[in-house]
Scaffold this motif. Structure first.
Motif, PDB file in Angstrom:
ATOM      1  N   PHE A 225      -6.143  -8.128  30.661  1.00 54.13           N
ATOM      2  CA  PHE A 225      -6.607  -8.520  29.220  1.00 54.13           C
ATOM      3  C   PHE A 225      -7.794  -7.769  28.719  1.00 54.13           C
ATOM      4  O   PHE A 225      -8.139  -7.906  27.601  1.00 54.13           O
ATOM      5  CB  PHE A 225      -6.601 -10.255  29.159  1.00 54.13           C
ATOM      6  CG  PHE A 225      -5.201 -10.751  29.500  1.00 54.13           C
ATOM      7  CD1 PHE A 225      -4.252 -10.621  28.552  1.00 54.13           C
ATOM      8  CD2 PHE A 225      -5.252 -11.578  30.746  1.00 54.13           C
ATOM      9  CE1 PHE A 225      -2.969 -11.277  29.127  1.00 54.13           C
ATOM     10  CE2 PHE A 225      -4.055 -12.154  31.109  1.00 54.13           C
ATOM     11  CZ  PHE A 225      -2.877 -12.087  30.293  1.00 54.13           C
ATOM     12  N   THR A 226      -8.292  -6.866  29.595  1.00 58.34           N
ATOM     13  CA  THR A 226      -9.798  -6.406  29.000  1.00 58.34           C
ATOM     14  C   THR A 226      -9.501  -5.697  27.581  1.00 58.34           C
ATOM     15  O   THR A 226     -10.540  -5.839  26.749  1.00 58.34           O
ATOM     16  CB  THR A 226     -10.373  -5.462  30.263  1.00 58.34           C
ATOM     17  OG1 THR A 226     -10.470  -6.171  31.125  1.00 58.34           O
ATOM     18  CG2 THR A 226     -11.550  -4.881  29.836  1.00 58.34           C
ATOM     19  N   PRO A 227      -8.361  -4.976  27.225  1.00 61.62           N
ATOM     20  CA  PRO A 227      -8.302  -4.310  25.910  1.00 61.62           C
ATOM     21  C   PRO A 227      -8.450  -5.349  24.899  1.00 61.62           C
ATOM     22  O   PRO A 227      -8.584  -5.065  23.513  1.00 61.62           O
ATOM     23  CB  PRO A 227      -6.829  -3.914  26.092  1.00 61.62           C
ATOM     24  CG  PRO A 227      -6.651  -3.381  27.520  1.00 61.62           C
ATOM     25  CD  PRO A 227      -7.437  -4.685  28.101  1.00 61.62           C
ATOM     26  N   GLN A 228      -8.320  -6.489  25.365  1.00 65.97           N
ATOM     27  CA  GLN A 228      -8.485  -7.700  24.121  1.00 65.97           C
ATOM     28  C   GLN A 228     -10.198  -7.500  23.489  1.00 65.97           C
ATOM     29  O   GLN A 228     -10.321  -8.246  22.322  1.00 65.97           O
ATOM     30  CB  GLN A 228      -8.202  -9.111  24.488  1.00 65.97           C
ATOM     31  CG  GLN A 228      -6.929  -9.227  24.553  1.00 65.97           C
ATOM     32  CD  GLN A 228      -6.683 -10.873  24.956  1.00 65.97           C
ATOM     33  OE1 GLN A 228      -7.627 -11.719  24.664  1.00 65.97           O
ATOM     34  NE2 GLN A 228      -5.423 -10.997  25.655  1.00 65.97           N
ATOM     35  N   TYR A 229     -11.041  -6.823  24.064  1.00 73.32           N
ATOM     36  CA  TYR A 229     -12.216  -6.595  23.703  1.00 73.32           C
ATOM     37  C   TYR A 229     -12.228  -6.019  22.503  1.00 73.32           C
ATOM     38  O   TYR A 229     -12.836  -6.166  21.421  1.00 73.32           O
ATOM     39  CB  TYR A 229     -12.957  -5.603  24.633  1.00 73.32           C
ATOM     40  CG  TYR A 229     -13.951  -6.610  25.715  1.00 73.32           C
ATOM     41  CD1 TYR A 229     -14.923  -7.147  25.194  1.00 73.32           C
ATOM     42  CD2 TYR A 229     -13.812  -6.020  27.094  1.00 73.32           C
ATOM     43  CE1 TYR A 229     -15.801  -7.957  26.136  1.00 73.32           C
ATOM     44  CE2 TYR A 229     -14.746  -6.931  27.826  1.00 73.32           C
ATOM     45  CZ  TYR A 229     -15.478  -7.819  27.529  1.00 73.32           C
ATOM     46  OH  TYR A 229     -16.454  -8.232  28.359  1.00 73.32           O
ATOM     47  N   ASP A 230     -10.987  -5.151  22.129  1.00 75.09           N
ATOM     48  CA  ASP A 230     -11.122  -4.351  20.925  1.00 75.09           C
ATOM     49  C   ASP A 230     -10.796  -5.449  19.720  1.00 75.09           C
ATOM     50  O   ASP A 230     -11.169  -5.445  18.602  1.00 75.09           O
ATOM     51  CB  ASP A 230     -10.028  -3.382  20.928  1.00 75.09           C
ATOM     52  CG  ASP A 230     -10.192  -1.886  21.353  1.00 75.09           C
ATOM     53  OD1 ASP A 230     -11.394  -1.616  21.294  1.00 75.09           O
ATOM     54  OD2 ASP A 230      -9.349  -1.276  21.851  1.00 75.09           O
ATOM     55  N   GLY A 231     -10.002  -6.443  20.059  1.00 69.34           N
ATOM     56  CA  GLY A 231      -9.474  -7.312  19.188  1.00 69.34           C
ATOM     57  C   GLY A 231     -10.536  -8.257  18.728  1.00 69.34           C
ATOM     58  O   GLY A 231     -10.625  -8.669  17.805  1.00 69.34           O
ATOM     59  N   LEU A 232     -11.354  -8.649  19.776  1.00 70.58           N
ATOM     60  CA  LEU A 232     -12.646  -9.582  19.761  1.00 70.58           C
ATOM     61  C   LEU A 232     -13.524  -8.821  18.892  1.00 70.58           C
ATOM     62  O   LEU A 232     -14.152  -9.476  17.917  1.00 70.58           O
ATOM     63  CB  LEU A 232     -13.057  -9.891  21.181  1.00 70.58           C
ATOM     64  CG  LEU A 232     -11.967 -10.975  21.844  1.00 70.58           C
ATOM     65  CD1 LEU A 232     -12.820 -10.923  23.125  1.00 70.58           C
ATOM     66  CD2 LEU A 232     -11.927 -12.267  21.240  1.00 70.58           C
ATOM     67  N   GLU A 233     -13.632  -7.436  19.117  1.00 69.76           N
ATOM     68  CA  GLU A 233     -14.752  -6.938  18.110  1.00 69.76           C
ATOM     69  C   GLU A 233     -14.194  -6.766  16.884  1.00 69.76           C
ATOM     70  O   GLU A 233     -15.071  -6.971  15.932  1.00 69.76           O
ATOM     71  CB  GLU A 233     -14.944  -5.560  18.772  1.00 69.76           C
ATOM     72  CG  GLU A 233     -15.963  -4.719  17.982  1.00 69.76           C
ATOM     73  CD  GLU A 233     -17.457  -5.214  18.029  1.00 69.76           C
ATOM     74  OE1 GLU A 233     -18.275  -4.929  17.104  1.00 69.76           O
ATOM     75  OE2 GLU A 233     -17.844  -6.314  18.693  1.00 69.76           O
ATOM     76  N   ALA A 234     -12.864  -6.523  16.607  1.00 68.25           N
ATOM     77  CA  ALA A 234     -12.526  -6.556  15.337  1.00 68.25           C
ATOM     78  C   ALA A 234     -12.709  -7.835  14.484  1.00 68.25           C
ATOM     79  O   ALA A 234     -13.166  -7.738  13.197  1.00 68.25           O
ATOM     80  CB  ALA A 234     -10.883  -6.007  15.278  1.00 68.25           C
TER      81      ALA A 234
END
Length: 159
Positions: free
Chosen positions: A38-47
Motif C-alpha cells: 500500500f506504500t504507493p498510497q503516499y502519492d494519494g495522501l500527498e495529493a
C-alpha cells in the motif's frame, strides 16, 4: 481524553508535538510503512494534503513496523524515502506502535473512538486511516484498501 488535542506525539526528530497545535484543522491520521504493497498510497495522501491544506486539512503519517516488518528504517531513512520517492510535504512523525501494550496513546484513543469492522479495535495493517473533524472528534476509520482519493468527499464535507 475528550479529543485529539489532548495528546502529544513525537516528531520524526523525537521532539514533542502537541496535537492541540492542530486545533481547528481536519486531520487524516495514517499509520504508514515504506515497504508495503500500500506504500504507493503516499502519492494519494500527498495529493489530498496539497489539494486541501489551504482549506484546513493536515495529513499526518505515523510510520509503524508492526505489520510484516515493513518499516525497518530509522527516522532519517523514513524521511529520506518519503521525500525522495513520493515528494511528501505533510508531517511524517516518529515511528510508533499502533497495537499491543506499546501502542502509542493516540492510536489507542483513535481505535476506541472508531472501532473497525464488527467492533474490532486492533489495526489490521499499514495505511489504516482515521479522519478527525475540526473539533477533534474521530468521524471515520478507513481500511488500508481504501484509496486516499476515495476520502475526498468525506474530507470536503468537513472543510
Amino acid at each position: 481524553m475528550s479529543g485529539i488535542g489532548d495528546f502529544t506525539v513525537r516528531a520524526a526528530d523525537g521532539t514533542p508535538v502537541a496535537m492541540a497545535a492542530y486545533a481547528g484543522r481536519v486531520l487524516l491520521v495514517v499509520n504508514t510503512a515504506s515497504k508495503c504493497g500500500f506504500t504507493p498510497q503516499y502519492d494519494g495522501l500527498e495529493a489530498l494534503h496539497r489539494r486541501y491544506a489551504a482549506q484546513g486539512l493536515t495529513v499526518m503519517g505515523f510510520p509503524c513496523n508492526q505489520f510484516g516488518a515493513q518499516e525497518p528504517g530509522d527516522a532519517a531513512e523514513i524521511a529520506n524515502f518519503c521525500s525522495l520517492t513520493y515528494d511528501v510535504t505533510f508531517p511524517v512523525m516518529a515511528k510508533v506502535e499502533v497495537n499491543g501494550d506499546g501502542a502509542d496513546p493516540l492510536f489507542g484513543w483513535l481505535k476506541r473512538e472508531a472501532p473497525g469492522l464488527l467492533g474490532t479495535k486492533a489495526i489490521k495493517w499499514n495505511f489504516t486511516k482515521f479522519l478527525v473533524d475540526r473539533s477533534g472528534k474521530v468521524v471515520g476509520r478507513y481500511a488500508p484498501t481504501t484509496k486516499p482519493e476515495d476520502l475526498a468527499r468525506d474530507i470536503e464535507g468537513l472543510l
